[in-house]
Design a protein around this motif. Structure first.
Motif, PDB file in Angstrom:
ATOM      1  N   LEU A  90       0.851  -1.184   0.000  1.00  0.00           N
ATOM      2  CA  LEU A  90       0.000   0.000   0.000  1.00  0.00           C
ATOM      3  C   LEU A  90       0.887   1.234   0.000  1.00  0.00           C
ATOM      4  CD1 LEU A  90      -2.767  -0.814   2.645  1.00  0.00           C
ATOM      5  CD2 LEU A  90      -3.040  -0.676   0.169  1.00  0.00           C
ATOM      6  N   ILE A  91       0.505   2.208  -0.801  1.00  0.00           N
ATOM      7  CA  ILE A  91       1.169   3.511  -0.782  1.00  0.00           C
ATOM      8  C   ILE A  91       0.297   4.397   0.093  1.00  0.00           C
ATOM      9  CG2 ILE A  91       1.970   5.468  -2.146  1.00  0.00           C
ATOM     10  CD1 ILE A  91       3.440   2.811  -2.770  1.00  0.00           C
ATOM     11  N   LYS A  92       0.880   4.930   1.148  1.00  0.00           N
ATOM     12  CA  LYS A  92       0.120   5.762   2.081  1.00  0.00           C
ATOM     13  C   LYS A  92       0.747   7.146   2.188  1.00  0.00           C
ATOM     14  CE  LYS A  92      -2.155   2.398   4.940  1.00  0.00           C
ATOM     15  NZ  LYS A  92      -2.568   2.103   6.316  1.00  0.00           N
ATOM     16  N   LEU A  93      -0.099   8.100   2.509  1.00  0.00           N
ATOM     17  CA  LEU A  93       0.352   9.484   2.662  1.00  0.00           C
ATOM     18  C   LEU A  93       0.871   9.729   4.072  1.00  0.00           C
ATOM     19  CD1 LEU A  93      -2.705  11.224   0.960  1.00  0.00           C
ATOM     20  CD2 LEU A  93      -0.439  10.903  -0.031  1.00  0.00           C
ATOM     21  N   THR A  94       1.978  10.422   4.169  1.00  0.00           N
ATOM     22  CA  THR A  94       2.460  10.900   5.466  1.00  0.00           C
ATOM     23  C   THR A  94       1.662  12.169   5.793  1.00  0.00           C
ATOM     24  OG1 THR A  94       4.103  12.342   4.457  1.00  0.00           O
ATOM     25  CG2 THR A  94       4.821  10.072   4.979  1.00  0.00           C
ATOM     26  N   ASP A  95       1.880  12.720   6.970  1.00  0.00           N
ATOM     27  CA  ASP A  95       1.216  13.986   7.301  1.00  0.00           C
ATOM     28  C   ASP A  95       1.604  15.069   6.288  1.00  0.00           C
ATOM     29  OD1 ASP A  95      -0.083  12.867   9.457  1.00  0.00           O
ATOM     30  OD2 ASP A  95       1.377  13.585  10.937  1.00  0.00           O
ATOM     31  N   TYR A  96       2.883  15.092   5.921  1.00  0.00           N
ATOM     32  CA  TYR A  96       3.350  16.046   4.916  1.00  0.00           C
ATOM     33  C   TYR A  96       2.655  15.782   3.580  1.00  0.00           C
ATOM     34  CZ  TYR A  96       6.442  18.185   1.452  1.00  0.00           C
ATOM     35  OH  TYR A  96       6.928  18.897   0.384  1.00  0.00           O
ATOM     36  N   GLY A  97       2.535  14.519   3.194  1.00  0.00           N
ATOM     37  CA  GLY A  97       1.852  14.153   1.952  1.00  0.00           C
ATOM     38  C   GLY A  97       0.394  14.579   1.963  1.00  0.00           C
ATOM     39  N   LYS A  98      -0.250  14.446   3.110  1.00  0.00           N
ATOM     40  CA  LYS A  98      -1.653  14.873   3.226  1.00  0.00           C
ATOM     41  C   LYS A  98      -1.776  16.384   3.057  1.00  0.00           C
ATOM     42  CE  LYS A  98      -3.297  10.990   5.967  1.00  0.00           C
ATOM     43  NZ  LYS A  98      -3.855  10.513   7.249  1.00  0.00           N
ATOM     44  N   GLU A  99      -0.826  17.117   3.606  1.00  0.00           N
ATOM     45  CA  GLU A  99      -0.842  18.579   3.441  1.00  0.00           C
ATOM     46  C   GLU A  99      -0.618  18.958   1.979  1.00  0.00           C
ATOM     47  OE1 GLU A  99      -1.705  21.072   5.541  1.00  0.00           O
ATOM     48  OE2 GLU A  99      -2.303  19.371   6.782  1.00  0.00           O
ATOM     49  N   MET A 100       0.336  18.277   1.333  1.00  0.00           N
ATOM     50  CA  MET A 100       0.607  18.555  -0.083  1.00  0.00           C
ATOM     51  C   MET A 100      -0.589  18.163  -0.951  1.00  0.00           C
ATOM     52  SD  MET A 100       3.363  20.146  -0.120  1.00  0.00           S
ATOM     53  CE  MET A 100       3.560  20.255  -1.883  1.00  0.00           C
ATOM     54  N   ARG A 101      -1.292  17.107  -0.556  1.00  0.00           N
ATOM     55  CA  ARG A 101      -2.494  16.689  -1.286  1.00  0.00           C
ATOM     56  C   ARG A 101      -3.557  17.779  -1.192  1.00  0.00           C
ATOM     57  NH1 ARG A 101      -7.410  13.902  -0.978  1.00  0.00           N
ATOM     58  NH2 ARG A 101      -7.612  12.170  -2.430  1.00  0.00           N
ATOM     59  N   LYS A 102      -3.689  18.396  -0.036  1.00  0.00           N
ATOM     60  CA  LYS A 102      -4.665  19.483   0.136  1.00  0.00           C
ATOM     61  C   LYS A 102      -4.332  20.661  -0.777  1.00  0.00           C
ATOM     62  CE  LYS A 102      -5.917  18.339   4.884  1.00  0.00           C
ATOM     63  NZ  LYS A 102      -5.784  18.719   6.293  1.00  0.00           N
ATOM     64  N   VAL A 103      -3.034  20.971  -0.874  1.00  0.00           N
ATOM     65  CA  VAL A 103      -2.589  22.060  -1.756  1.00  0.00           C
ATOM     66  C   VAL A 103      -2.916  21.710  -3.213  1.00  0.00           C
ATOM     67  CG1 VAL A 103      -0.537  23.256  -2.663  1.00  0.00           C
ATOM     68  CG2 VAL A 103      -0.775  22.862  -0.198  1.00  0.00           C
ATOM     69  N   SER A 104      -2.640  20.475  -3.601  1.00  0.00           N
ATOM     70  CA  SER A 104      -2.915  20.028  -4.969  1.00  0.00           C
ATOM     71  C   SER A 104      -4.411  20.088  -5.261  1.00  0.00           C
ATOM     72  CB  SER A 104      -2.415  18.592  -5.174  1.00  0.00           C
ATOM     73  OG  SER A 104      -1.037  18.515  -4.950  1.00  0.00           O
ATOM     74  N   ARG A 105      -5.183  19.616  -4.329  1.00  0.00           N
ATOM     75  CA  ARG A 105      -6.646  19.607  -4.487  1.00  0.00           C
ATOM     76  C   ARG A 105      -7.179  21.034  -4.634  1.00  0.00           C
ATOM     77  NH1 ARG A 105     -11.445  19.523  -1.567  1.00  0.00           N
ATOM     78  NH2 ARG A 105     -12.953  18.000  -2.333  1.00  0.00           N
ATOM     79  N   ALA A 106      -6.666  21.946  -3.834  1.00  0.00           N
ATOM     80  CA  ALA A 106      -7.102  23.342  -3.905  1.00  0.00           C
ATOM     81  C   ALA A 106      -6.779  23.943  -5.274  1.00  0.00           C
ATOM     82  CB  ALA A 106      -6.451  24.156  -2.794  1.00  0.00           C
ATOM     83  N   SER A 107      -5.638  23.575  -5.848  1.00  0.00           N
ATOM     84  CA  SER A 107      -5.263  24.078  -7.170  1.00  0.00           C
ATOM     85  C   SER A 107      -6.213  23.563  -8.247  1.00  0.00           C
ATOM     86  CB  SER A 107      -3.829  23.674  -7.511  1.00  0.00           C
ATOM     87  OG  SER A 107      -2.927  24.279  -6.612  1.00  0.00           O
ATOM     88  N   VAL A 108      -6.545  22.291  -8.173  1.00  0.00           N
ATOM     89  CA  VAL A 108      -7.467  21.701  -9.146  1.00  0.00           C
ATOM     90  C   VAL A 108      -8.849  22.346  -9.019  1.00  0.00           C
ATOM     91  CG1 VAL A 108      -8.686  19.577  -9.791  1.00  0.00           C
ATOM     92  CG2 VAL A 108      -6.227  19.516  -9.323  1.00  0.00           C
ATOM     93  N   ILE A 109      -9.303  22.540  -7.796  1.00  0.00           N
ATOM     94  CA  ILE A 109     -10.608  23.168  -7.575  1.00  0.00           C
ATOM     95  C   ILE A 109     -10.615  24.597  -8.110  1.00  0.00           C
ATOM     96  CG2 ILE A 109     -12.169  24.041  -5.774  1.00  0.00           C
ATOM     97  CD1 ILE A 109     -11.485  21.444  -4.193  1.00  0.00           C
TER      98      ILE A 109
END
Length: 152
Positions: A90-109
């Protein structure tokens, strides 16, 4: 036929512009569009099997492996044995990865909201209808069927 009037040119030029825009945005956060795309495709809570990520994103295994290695080195993801299948990871997100995912998601939105502000619903529906049809034609592998086309 001029290249500016071909469907493939319009698709390619538009995608290149979108990719450049996302890469410029990702660079502000020390990332790339490809990394952001991977982050958005990893299940936030449970992780995603590594074997499912490539097909999910339409990415070749070697390209994905390189990106995952970089993401792991930067501390955005970690690998964990699949609890139900010891052969799988399984590939899992670290806390840092989760924060970066939020930034990415905000850009797409933000991108999607801006486009939706500029186009009415009918034009957006037409866009999705056209892209769906193009994908269907490609999937049917019938575009270059010489028996069904007139000679060029």
């Amino acid at each position: 036929m001029q290249k500016e009037t071909t469907i493939d040119h319009a698709l390619r030029a538009t995608w290149q512009a979108v990719a450049k825009m996302y890469n410029e945005q990702a660079a502000k956060h020390g990332s790339t569009m490809s990394t952001a795309f991977v982050l958005l495709n990893i299940d936030y809570e449970n992780g995603t099997p590594s074997t499912a990520l490539g097909p999910l994103m339409g990415m070749e295994p070697t390209s994905l492996s390189r990106i995952l290695k970089t993401m792991e080195d930067k501390g955005a993801i970690f690998r964990e044995k699949h609890p139900e299948d010891g052969r799988s990871v399984l590939i899992k997100l670290t806390d840092y990865g989760k924060e970066m995912r939020k930034v990415s998601r905000a850009s797409v939105i933000a991108f999607n909201e801006k486009v939706k502000e500029e186009l009415d619903e009918e034009k957006l529906n037409n866009f999705f209808e056209v892209t769906e049809k193009i994908n269907q034609l490609i999937a049917e592998r019938d575009i270059f069927n010489e028996n069904k086309r007139k000679a060029i």
